[in-house]
Design a protein around this motif. Structure first.
Motif, mmCIF file in Angstrom:
data_model
loop_
_atom_site.group_PDB
_atom_site.id
_atom_site.type_symbol
_atom_site.label_atom_id
_atom_site.label_comp_id
_atom_site.label_asym_id
_atom_site.label_seq_id
_atom_site.Cartn_x
_atom_site.Cartn_y
_atom_site.Cartn_z
ATOM 1 N N GLU A 1 1.185 -1.186 -0.311
ATOM 2 C CA GLU A 1 0.386 -0.163 -0.149
ATOM 3 C C GLU A 1 0.784 1.317 0.340
ATOM 4 O O GLU A 1 0.324 2.651 -1.006
ATOM 5 N N LEU A 2 1.887 0.866 0.496
ATOM 6 C CA LEU A 2 2.794 2.548 0.546
ATOM 7 C C LEU A 2 3.710 2.447 -0.862
ATOM 8 O O LEU A 2 4.653 3.504 -0.733
ATOM 9 N N GLY A 3 4.088 1.188 -1.808
ATOM 10 C CA GLY A 3 4.584 1.385 -2.702
ATOM 11 C C GLY A 3 6.113 0.691 -2.668
ATOM 12 O O GLY A 3 6.924 1.360 -3.810
ATOM 13 N N TYR A 4 5.979 0.376 -1.911
ATOM 14 C CA TYR A 4 7.730 0.369 -1.450
ATOM 15 C C TYR A 4 7.733 -1.806 -1.837
ATOM 16 O O TYR A 4 6.900 -1.973 -2.059
ATOM 17 N N SER A 5 8.704 -1.396 -2.412
ATOM 18 C CA SER A 5 9.118 -3.413 -2.735
ATOM 19 C C SER A 5 9.859 -3.601 -1.868
ATOM 20 O O SER A 5 10.440 -3.167 -0.751
ATOM 21 N N LEU A 6 10.213 -5.000 -1.532
ATOM 22 C CA LEU A 6 10.863 -5.490 -1.326
ATOM 23 C C LEU A 6 11.425 -5.332 -0.112
ATOM 24 O O LEU A 6 12.185 -5.119 0.738
ATOM 25 N N GLU A 7 12.963 -4.794 -1.537
ATOM 26 C CA GLU A 7 14.107 -4.735 -1.099
ATOM 27 C C GLU A 7 14.275 -3.479 -0.561
ATOM 28 O O GLU A 7 14.611 -3.378 0.722
ATOM 29 N N LEU A 8 13.485 -2.352 -0.815
ATOM 30 C CA LEU A 8 13.392 -0.404 -0.055
ATOM 31 C C LEU A 8 13.259 -0.948 1.144
ATOM 32 O O LEU A 8 13.725 0.140 1.988
ATOM 33 N N ALA A 9 11.638 -1.860 1.442
ATOM 34 C CA ALA A 9 10.948 -1.601 2.286
ATOM 35 C C ALA A 9 11.911 -2.594 3.569
ATOM 36 O O ALA A 9 12.329 -2.114 5.134
ATOM 37 N N ALA A 10 13.452 -3.555 2.989
ATOM 38 C CA ALA A 10 14.081 -4.134 4.032
ATOM 39 C C ALA A 10 14.955 -3.183 4.568
ATOM 40 O O ALA A 10 15.497 -3.378 5.859
ATOM 41 N N THR A 11 15.617 -2.158 3.436
ATOM 42 C CA THR A 11 16.686 -1.558 3.523
ATOM 43 C C THR A 11 16.033 -0.666 4.883
ATOM 44 O O THR A 11 16.935 -0.694 5.786
ATOM 45 N N LYS A 12 14.651 -0.203 4.487
ATOM 46 C CA LYS A 12 14.276 1.261 5.480
ATOM 47 C C LYS A 12 14.300 0.213 7.061
ATOM 48 O O LYS A 12 14.666 1.461 8.009
ATOM 49 N N ILE A 13 14.022 -0.930 7.873
ATOM 50 C CA ILE A 13 13.850 -1.604 8.830
ATOM 51 C C ILE A 13 15.273 -1.829 9.181
ATOM 52 O O ILE A 13 15.458 -2.246 10.206
ATOM 53 N N GLY A 14 16.306 -2.176 8.594
ATOM 54 C CA GLY A 14 17.463 -2.302 8.237
ATOM 55 C C GLY A 14 18.466 -3.787 8.237
ATOM 56 O O GLY A 14 18.608 -4.525 9.321
ATOM 57 N N ILE A 15 16.734 -4.662 7.218
ATOM 58 C CA ILE A 15 16.777 -6.140 7.287
ATOM 59 C C ILE A 15 17.333 -6.657 6.034
ATOM 60 O O ILE A 15 16.861 -5.605 5.167
#
Length: 81
Positions: free
Chosen positions: A10-24
Motif C-alpha cells: 500500500e505504501l508502494g515499497y518494494s521488498l528491497e526498499l522496505a527491508a533497507t528502511k527496516i534494516g534487514i
C-alpha cells in the motif's frame, strides 16, 4: 496475502526498499511476510513504524513477543518479580 505484505504494498515499497528502511535483508522480510519467521516485539514495532501503521493492524501477538511472554510465565511460576 499477509497484512504485513499488504501494508508494504500500500505504501508502494518494494521488498528491497522496505527491508533497507527496516534494516534487514529482503529475504528476511519475505520470511516475516509469509509467516516463516517469528520476530521480536521490538522488530515488529519497527516495521509498523516504517509502514506508518499500528502494530496490532499488521501483527498478531503470536507473531512476535514469545520471549517476553515466556519471561512473564517464568516469573509467575517462581513467584518472583
Amino acid at each position: 496475502m499477509s497484512l504485513v505484505k499488504k501494508a508494504r504494498q500500500e505504501l508502494g515499497y518494494s521488498l528491497e526498499l522496505a527491508a533497507t528502511k527496516i534494516g534487514i535483508s529482503a529475504g528476511y522480510l519475505s520470511q516475516i511476510e509469509t509467516g516463516k519467521r517469528q520476530i521480536s516485539s521490538e522488530r515488529a514495532l519497527l516495521i509498523a513504524n516504517v509502514y506508518n501503521v499500528q502494530l496490532e493492524d499488521i501483527f498478531t501477538a503470536t507473531r512476535y513477543g514469545r520471549k517476553e511472554t515466556s519471561n512473564v510465565l517464568d516469573t509467575q511460576k517462581t513467584g518472583g518479580d
